[in-house]
Design a protein around this motif. Structure first.
Motif, PDB file in Angstrom:
ATOM      1  N   ARG A   1       6.766  15.527 -44.950  1.00 34.96           N
ATOM      2  CA  ARG A   1       7.709  14.852 -44.051  1.00 34.96           C
ATOM      3  C   ARG A   1       9.024  15.618 -43.945  1.00 34.96           C
ATOM      4  O   ARG A   1       9.640  15.656 -42.879  1.00 34.96           O
ATOM      5  N   VAL A   2       9.468  16.247 -45.036  1.00 36.40           N
ATOM      6  CA  VAL A   2      10.690  17.058 -44.971  1.00 36.40           C
ATOM      7  C   VAL A   2      10.447  18.311 -44.136  1.00 36.40           C
ATOM      8  O   VAL A   2      11.311  18.742 -43.374  1.00 36.40           O
ATOM      9  N   ALA A   3       9.246  18.912 -44.261  1.00 34.19           N
ATOM     10  CA  ALA A   3       8.920  20.091 -43.450  1.00 34.19           C
ATOM     11  C   ALA A   3       8.947  19.744 -41.961  1.00 34.19           C
ATOM     12  O   ALA A   3       9.478  20.508 -41.143  1.00 34.19           O
ATOM     13  N   LEU A   4       8.392  18.587 -41.606  1.00 34.56           N
ATOM     14  CA  LEU A   4       8.425  18.166 -40.205  1.00 34.56           C
ATOM     15  C   LEU A   4       9.847  17.877 -39.740  1.00 34.56           C
ATOM     16  O   LEU A   4      10.219  18.181 -38.604  1.00 34.56           O
ATOM     17  N   LEU A   5      10.665  17.298 -40.629  1.00 36.40           N
ATOM     18  CA  LEU A   5      12.055  17.019 -40.283  1.00 36.40           C
ATOM     19  C   LEU A   5      12.829  18.321 -40.045  1.00 36.40           C
ATOM     20  O   LEU A   5      13.605  18.437 -39.097  1.00 36.40           O
ATOM     21  N   LEU A   6      12.598  19.315 -40.898  1.00 39.21           N
ATOM     22  CA  LEU A   6      13.275  20.604 -40.734  1.00 39.21           C
ATOM     23  C   LEU A   6      12.814  21.298 -39.453  1.00 39.21           C
ATOM     24  O   LEU A   6      13.609  21.948 -38.764  1.00 39.21           O
ATOM     25  N   LEU A   7      11.525  21.170 -39.137  1.00 39.69           N
ATOM     26  CA  LEU A   7      11.020  21.754 -37.895  1.00 39.69           C
ATOM     27  C   LEU A   7      11.672  21.090 -36.685  1.00 39.69           C
ATOM     28  O   LEU A   7      12.012  21.763 -35.696  1.00 39.69           O
ATOM     29  N   LEU A   8      11.875  19.773 -36.753  1.00 36.46           N
ATOM     30  CA  LEU A   8      12.566  19.066 -35.672  1.00 36.46           C
ATOM     31  C   LEU A   8      14.015  19.525 -35.554  1.00 36.46           C
ATOM     32  O   LEU A   8      14.524  19.758 -34.460  1.00 36.46           O
ATOM     33  N   LEU A   9      14.688  19.675 -36.711  1.00 36.08           N
ATOM     34  CA  LEU A   9      16.079  20.139 -36.685  1.00 36.08           C
ATOM     35  C   LEU A   9      16.181  21.551 -36.128  1.00 36.08           C
ATOM     36  O   LEU A   9      17.130  21.880 -35.402  1.00 36.08           O
ATOM     37  N   LEU A  10      15.202  22.397 -36.450  1.00 40.47           N
ATOM     38  CA  LEU A  10      15.206  23.766 -35.926  1.00 40.47           C
ATOM     39  C   LEU A  10      15.060  23.756 -34.402  1.00 40.47           C
ATOM     40  O   LEU A  10      15.717  24.524 -33.696  1.00 40.47           O
ATOM     41  N   SER A  11      14.200  22.877 -33.901  1.00 41.67           N
ATOM     42  CA  SER A  11      14.017  22.770 -32.453  1.00 41.67           C
ATOM     43  C   SER A  11      15.285  22.251 -31.777  1.00 41.67           C
ATOM     44  O   SER A  11      15.697  22.753 -30.727  1.00 41.67           O
ATOM     45  N   LEU A  12      15.917  21.256 -32.397  1.00 37.40           N
ATOM     46  CA  LEU A  12      17.158  20.726 -31.831  1.00 37.40           C
ATOM     47  C   LEU A  12      18.278  21.756 -31.896  1.00 37.40           C
ATOM     48  O   LEU A  12      19.099  21.851 -30.985  1.00 37.40           O
TER      49      LEU A  12
END
Length: 569
Positions: free
Chosen positions: A57-68
């Motif tokens: 879940r943290v990996a997905l959150l970081l991927l979302l932050l990278l996209s944003l």
């Protein structure tokens, strides 16, 4: 034969126990330790932070932050892409620009916060993948687990009685499951089989591909180079830093990393739609060049087209722009040629209306004997139509070319400051005037000459009109890895979404009346309608090899089997 579902009113605790035993090994994700919150101490907090960082879940959150985080990089001008646009933004937004500077929004991809997200995502993905991979390898080396005690508790279940021996049924089931590409083996009185390992392979491949993409993106940004070169027909280019008109590179790029090659622009051709609603729309742009690799490479001929670059090792030569370069001759008062060259002019619209400047360092001497330089502003249209009432080109091809010039004399200022070759600094320049004291202007057709007053000389628009082509030379070492990672990520994601991991057990035991009771059950990692359907097909095939026996009498020690919905034979 008949199928039965799970008992209608099972004991809930027994059901959860059986399902947990059957499905515990379906997941390849590392089991989280059931421990309390870390106690005080550096080691405890480090372990807690590592477990949180390496969770999916943290990996997905970081991927979302990278996209944003990449959004402002595409909306706000970046210093690494276009410094001029950044300067224009600063002048237009006096209040907002300092805020963007503090947040690093003018250089998003090299900012501290974007780099921190990037590195944390990289570490998180590795921390997720490594233990999952080792556990998955361990499961591949092992065997599917044995059958649960109560197969009737599983979501997909069927049973029937047969006169065949239990050993024959198990052997037939083993052969059938292996034929259907299950990993199967005998485990006690049952056959245990499993299928769908490619689901986890796809999942791991997807995450590994993300790491490859991150590495490729980082290496591409650090080692890349990107330069542009405007070339008139007949010009040559050698891939050295001094030959570029504009050049940008990554932080770890060195001049020695440039791929050694050279090429000459022999000819440029463009074709356009000549009629209809799309009149003037470009059809083809083709640049015929001769190139050689290395210092002593064999010369070869090729044609560079739009979206069809010339590829030499890691370098790609793209055709990105084109325009016209009228040949201009300037003579002094004695008739000596002081300037003769093709002058590239920059297009202003789709019909190649163009403008530019001509700077003559060796000009003329005025009445006091003072030497002055000459400057000309040029406005060119490849197709002039006097009926249009405007000095704009009506078609991008050379149909009726016309050149308008304004002449100036004085100091160009090139010796005291750097200047844009396409702009004329009039700070120390004076315009030539005609006999009426008006600004000297004239429209020149190919072959026409404009004589300058006071014996300053003349300027001639030669009949030879050349074309120029703009090339972009890109060198990005990580491009191939990025493409490969993207392809693997797509296939890996498709496999993890559409492949279902499931287990099947076949138990065959002899009942008290001497008749063999066959039980088949299936369990999927996720809810899937294919598990009952697949179990039904397997049961139907196995039933043909071990046909059913008559049901026992009411006083038999065996209980009658209740037919299940959708039973097959």
């Amino acid at each position: 034969m008949s199928k039965t579902e799970t008992d209608k009113n099972p004991d809930q605790e027994d059901r959860q126990e059986d399902l947990g035993a059957a499905g515990s090994q379906l997941s390849t994700a590392p089991r989280e330790e059931l421990s309390s919150v870390p106690g005080l101490g550096v080691i405890g907090w480090i372990r807690w932070f590592w477990r949180q960082l390496t969770s999916m879940r943290v990996a997905l959150l970081l991927l979302l932050l990278l996209s944003l985080g990449a959004i402002p990089g595409s909306l706000i001008p970046q210093t690494g892409a276009d410094l001029n646009k950044v300067d224009e933004f600063r002048k237009a937004h006096r209040t907002l620009a300092p805020v963007y500077d503090k947040l690093g929004l003018f250089h998003v991809y090299s900012s501290v916060w974007f780099s921190a997200i990037y590195i944390l995502l990289f570490v998180s993905l590795i921390g997720c993948i490594v233990p999952r991979t080792w556990q998955f390898v361990g499961q591949l080396r092992g065997r599917p687990p044995g059958a649960p005690k109560r197969l009737t508790r599983l979501p997909a279940y069927t049973t029937w009685r047969t006169t065949a021996d239990p050993e024959e049924v198990r052997e037939a089931a083993l052969a059938l499951l292996k034929k259907r590409r299950f990993r199967a083996h005998l485990a006690g009185d049952a056959v245990a089989a499993e299928k769908g390992y490619l689901r986890e392979v796809g999942n791991l491949a997807f995450h590994i591909a993300l790491i490859v993409l991150l590495v490729a993106f980082a290496s591409g940004q650090m080692f890349k180079s990107d330069g542009t070169k405007l070339m008139v027909e007949g010009d040559g280019f050698s891939n050295t830093l001094l030959m570029y008109d504009d050049f940008k590179s990554g932080s770890m790029f060195h001049n020695d990393d440039l791929v050694p090659f050279s090429f000459d622009l022999k000819d440029f051709k463009a074709t356009y739609e000549v009629s209809g609603p799309n009149k003037g729309t470009p059809r083809t742009f083709e640049a015929k060049i001769k190139y050689s690799e290395g210092a002593y490479g064999k010369e070869r001929s090729t044609t560079v087209k739009v979206n069809q670059p010339l590829k030499i090792d890691d370098a790609k030569v793209y055709l990105v722009s084109h325009g016209y370069a009228p040949v201009i001759t300037v003579r002094d008062g004695k008739g000596t040629v002081v300037y003769h060259d093709a002058v590239p002019l920059l297009p202003l619209d789709g019909n190649e209306t163009s403008n530019g400047v001509i700077k003559v360092m060796d000009g003329y001497r005025d009445g006091q004997g003072k030497k002055e330089q000459l400057g000309f502003q040029a406005f060119f249209v490849p197709t002039f139509d006097p009926k249009s009432g405007t000095m704009l080109s009506q078609f991008p091809a050379l149909v009726s070319p016309l050149l308008a010039v304004n002449a100036y004399h004085g100091d160009l200022g090139v010796d005291t400051s750097s200047q844009n070759v396409y702009q004329l600094d009039k700070t120390h320049m004076k315009a030539f005037k005609d006999g009426k004291g008006q600004l000297l202007k004239k429209l020149l057709q190919p072959g026409d000459t404009l004589k300058l007053p006071n014996g300053a000389g003349s300027i001639t628009f030669e009949k030879d009109i050349k074309e120029w082509a703009g090339f972009e030379i890109v060198q990005e070492p990580g491009g191939g890895w990025a493409l490969g990672g993207a392809v693997v990520a797509i296939f890996g994601l498709a496999g993890s979404l559409f492949i279902q991991r499931r287990r099947v057990w076949v138990r065959a035991v002899r009942g008290a009346d001497g008749v063999t009771v066959v039980e088949m059950a299936g369990l999927g990692r996720s809810e899937s309608a294919k598990v009952p359907e697949e179990l039904g097909h397997l049961a139907g095939t196995l039933y043909d090899q071990a046909p059913g026996a008559p049901e026992p009498d009411d006083d038999s020690t065996e209980s009658p089997v209740v037919p299940a919905e959708g039973a097959e034979k």
